[in-house]
Scaffold this motif. Sequence first.
Motif, PDB file in Angstrom:
ATOM      1  N   TYR A   1       3.118  -0.669  -9.337  1.00  0.00           N
ATOM      2  CA  TYR A   1       2.848  -1.481 -10.522  1.00  0.00           C
ATOM      3  C   TYR A   1       1.970  -0.721 -11.510  1.00  0.00           C
ATOM      4  O   TYR A   1       2.272  -0.650 -12.712  1.00  0.00           O
ATOM      5  CB  TYR A   1       2.159  -2.780 -10.104  1.00  0.00           C
ATOM      6  CG  TYR A   1       1.862  -3.731 -11.236  1.00  0.00           C
ATOM      7  CD1 TYR A   1       2.881  -4.464 -11.839  1.00  0.00           C
ATOM      8  CD2 TYR A   1       0.557  -3.919 -11.687  1.00  0.00           C
ATOM      9  CE1 TYR A   1       2.609  -5.345 -12.877  1.00  0.00           C
ATOM     10  CE2 TYR A   1       0.280  -4.801 -12.719  1.00  0.00           C
ATOM     11  CZ  TYR A   1       1.307  -5.505 -13.312  1.00  0.00           C
ATOM     12  OH  TYR A   1       1.040  -6.380 -14.335  1.00  0.00           O
ATOM     13  N   VAL A   2       0.900  -0.134 -11.017  1.00  0.00           N
ATOM     14  CA  VAL A   2      -0.042   0.550 -11.904  1.00  0.00           C
ATOM     15  C   VAL A   2       0.597   1.779 -12.542  1.00  0.00           C
ATOM     16  O   VAL A   2       0.422   2.038 -13.734  1.00  0.00           O
ATOM     17  CB  VAL A   2      -1.319   0.929 -11.139  1.00  0.00           C
ATOM     18  CG1 VAL A   2      -2.224   1.786 -12.009  1.00  0.00           C
ATOM     19  CG2 VAL A   2      -2.050  -0.329 -10.690  1.00  0.00           C
ATOM     20  N   ALA A   3       1.352   2.537 -11.766  1.00  0.00           N
ATOM     21  CA  ALA A   3       2.015   3.710 -12.331  1.00  0.00           C
ATOM     22  C   ALA A   3       2.989   3.313 -13.435  1.00  0.00           C
ATOM     23  O   ALA A   3       3.075   3.972 -14.477  1.00  0.00           O
ATOM     24  CB  ALA A   3       2.748   4.478 -11.228  1.00  0.00           C
TER      25      ALA A   3
ATOM     26  N   GLY B   1      -4.811   0.110  -8.712  1.00  0.00           N
ATOM     27  CA  GLY B   1      -4.320  -1.063  -7.992  1.00  0.00           C
ATOM     28  C   GLY B   1      -3.059  -0.687  -7.248  1.00  0.00           C
ATOM     29  O   GLY B   1      -2.878   0.484  -6.886  1.00  0.00           O
ATOM     30  N   PRO B   2      -2.142  -1.648  -7.008  1.00  0.00           N
ATOM     31  CA  PRO B   2      -0.889  -1.328  -6.306  1.00  0.00           C
ATOM     32  C   PRO B   2      -0.155  -0.200  -7.020  1.00  0.00           C
ATOM     33  O   PRO B   2       0.098  -0.268  -8.226  1.00  0.00           O
ATOM     34  CB  PRO B   2      -0.110  -2.650  -6.384  1.00  0.00           C
ATOM     35  CG  PRO B   2      -1.163  -3.699  -6.528  1.00  0.00           C
ATOM     36  CD  PRO B   2      -2.242  -3.081  -7.348  1.00  0.00           C
TER      37      PRO B   2
ATOM     38  N   ALA C   1       0.844  -1.196   0.000  1.00  0.00           N
ATOM     39  CA  ALA C   1       0.000   0.000   0.000  1.00  0.00           C
ATOM     40  C   ALA C   1       0.880   1.248   0.000  1.00  0.00           C
ATOM     41  O   ALA C   1       2.081   1.185   0.302  1.00  0.00           O
ATOM     42  CB  ALA C   1      -0.903  -0.004   1.229  1.00  0.00           C
ATOM     43  N   LEU C   2       0.279   2.380  -0.323  1.00  0.00           N
ATOM     44  CA  LEU C   2       1.015   3.636  -0.392  1.00  0.00           C
ATOM     45  C   LEU C   2       1.752   3.921   0.912  1.00  0.00           C
ATOM     46  O   LEU C   2       2.894   4.403   0.907  1.00  0.00           O
ATOM     47  CB  LEU C   2       0.052   4.783  -0.715  1.00  0.00           C
ATOM     48  CG  LEU C   2       0.654   6.176  -0.820  1.00  0.00           C
ATOM     49  CD1 LEU C   2       1.671   6.239  -1.957  1.00  0.00           C
ATOM     50  CD2 LEU C   2      -0.441   7.214  -1.026  1.00  0.00           C
ATOM     51  N   SER C   3       1.126   3.598   2.037  1.00  0.00           N
ATOM     52  CA  SER C   3       1.741   3.878   3.333  1.00  0.00           C
ATOM     53  C   SER C   3       2.956   2.997   3.597  1.00  0.00           C
ATOM     54  O   SER C   3       3.793   3.329   4.446  1.00  0.00           O
ATOM     55  CB  SER C   3       0.715   3.668   4.458  1.00  0.00           C
ATOM     56  OG  SER C   3       0.194   2.345   4.417  1.00  0.00           O
ATOM     57  N   ASP C   4       3.072   1.887   2.869  1.00  0.00           N
ATOM     58  CA  ASP C   4       4.135   0.919   3.132  1.00  0.00           C
ATOM     59  C   ASP C   4       5.178   0.799   2.028  1.00  0.00           C
ATOM     60  O   ASP C   4       6.209   0.163   2.240  1.00  0.00           O
ATOM     61  CB  ASP C   4       3.521  -0.473   3.370  1.00  0.00           C
ATOM     62  CG  ASP C   4       2.568  -0.496   4.548  1.00  0.00           C
ATOM     63  OD1 ASP C   4       2.850   0.208   5.536  1.00  0.00           O
ATOM     64  OD2 ASP C   4       1.537  -1.194   4.468  1.00  0.00           O
ATOM     65  N   ILE C   5       4.909   1.372   0.875  1.00  0.00           N
ATOM     66  CA  ILE C   5       5.834   1.186  -0.246  1.00  0.00           C
ATOM     67  C   ILE C   5       7.162   1.875   0.038  1.00  0.00           C
ATOM     68  O   ILE C   5       7.208   3.045   0.411  1.00  0.00           O
ATOM     69  CB  ILE C   5       5.223   1.705  -1.576  1.00  0.00           C
ATOM     70  CG1 ILE C   5       6.102   1.328  -2.764  1.00  0.00           C
ATOM     71  CG2 ILE C   5       4.950   3.189  -1.530  1.00  0.00           C
ATOM     72  CD1 ILE C   5       6.129  -0.102  -3.118  1.00  0.00           C
ATOM     73  N   GLU C   6       8.239   1.144  -0.106  1.00  0.00           N
ATOM     74  CA  GLU C   6       9.572   1.695   0.117  1.00  0.00           C
ATOM     75  C   GLU C   6      10.127   2.245  -1.185  1.00  0.00           C
ATOM     76  O   GLU C   6       9.826   1.746  -2.275  1.00  0.00           O
ATOM     77  CB  GLU C   6      10.493   0.599   0.665  1.00  0.00           C
ATOM     78  CG  GLU C   6      10.035   0.037   2.006  1.00  0.00           C
ATOM     79  CD  GLU C   6      10.908  -1.117   2.468  1.00  0.00           C
ATOM     80  OE1 GLU C   6      11.873  -1.467   1.740  1.00  0.00           O
ATOM     81  OE2 GLU C   6      10.633  -1.673   3.543  1.00  0.00           O
ATOM     82  N   ASP C   7      10.958   3.261  -1.067  1.00  0.00           N
ATOM     83  CA  ASP C   7      11.514   3.892  -2.261  1.00  0.00           C
ATOM     84  C   ASP C   7      12.254   2.885  -3.130  1.00  0.00           C
ATOM     85  O   ASP C   7      12.177   2.932  -4.366  1.00  0.00           O
ATOM     86  CB  ASP C   7      12.466   5.030  -1.871  1.00  0.00           C
ATOM     87  CG  ASP C   7      11.736   6.227  -1.279  1.00  0.00           C
ATOM     88  OD1 ASP C   7      10.500   6.289  -1.419  1.00  0.00           O
ATOM     89  OD2 ASP C   7      12.409   7.084  -0.674  1.00  0.00           O
ATOM     90  N   GLU C   8      12.966   1.973  -2.495  1.00  0.00           N
ATOM     91  CA  GLU C   8      13.743   0.989  -3.250  1.00  0.00           C
ATOM     92  C   GLU C   8      12.831   0.110  -4.102  1.00  0.00           C
ATOM     93  O   GLU C   8      13.149  -0.193  -5.262  1.00  0.00           O
ATOM     94  CB  GLU C   8      14.552   0.123  -2.284  1.00  0.00           C
ATOM     95  CG  GLU C   8      15.423  -0.912  -2.975  1.00  0.00           C
ATOM     96  CD  GLU C   8      16.213  -1.756  -1.995  1.00  0.00           C
ATOM     97  OE1 GLU C   8      16.888  -2.699  -2.449  1.00  0.00           O
ATOM     98  OE2 GLU C   8      16.155  -1.482  -0.775  1.00  0.00           O
TER      99      GLU C   8
END
Length: 254
Positions: free
Chosen positions: A153-155, A149-150, A98-105
């Motif tokens: 991936y979607v971007a 979606g995630p 989720a957006l709150s958990d996605i790490e930059d890497e």
Amino acid sequence: MKHNHPVAVVTGGAGALGAAIGRRFAENGDTIVLLDIDSEGLDSTVAAITADTGRPVIGRVVDIADPTAVAAAVGAIDDEFGRLDRLVNNAAVNHRAALSDIEDELWDRSMAVNLRGPMALCRAALPIWTRTGVGHVVNIGSRTWQSGGPSAYVASKAGVVGLTRSLALELGRLGITCNAVAPSMVVTPFTRGERTDTEFDRFVERHTSLSPLGRLATADDVVDAVEFLASAKARFVTGEVLHVCGGAQLAAAP
């Protein structure tokens, strides 16, 4: 050209969908080059397609996120064959955080594989296409570019649509077509991910319900679309996004 048969390059060639695409091209008489980071999966896929079709299949271990490795791989194809007739940019990663958990890497890795990788391959192939004037590019997108979606991936898959249209304009001057296939869900180890059996059953059920045709896409559904866009039958089709979704592209995310 140094080689008498069309040369087809498929990234993510050790995966279920990439292997199915490579197999179809081999059945049609192409010389196949599969690129993947999974060396063991690549070896077994190459052996299986070669045994079943009798066509030459080459597997090369390449990290599509590494532009230097990509350039070296395409350079080797040019040295050996002098042509690149079909390029299918299929390799992808999907970090479902989720957006709150996605790490930059993880975000950067998604963009590097899913979006920069196809660009780097086309850039590396420019000398071949400039010389031969023959080539079809098919980028594998996703219906999620419309539904959401995630985020990573979607971007990246939405970016693939923009890249496809831009490449169609630039490569068209060389006689090269560029299109995208945007499938709905196909049951593969990639789409299963880390889900439990129960979670995956529910996931499949939700996605099945999206299609007016009442089923999921199969690998053959996707391969048929790729085969068409990478053939002379689509010689005047470029810059398009072909949804292979059974109408699911009309629905919101499940």
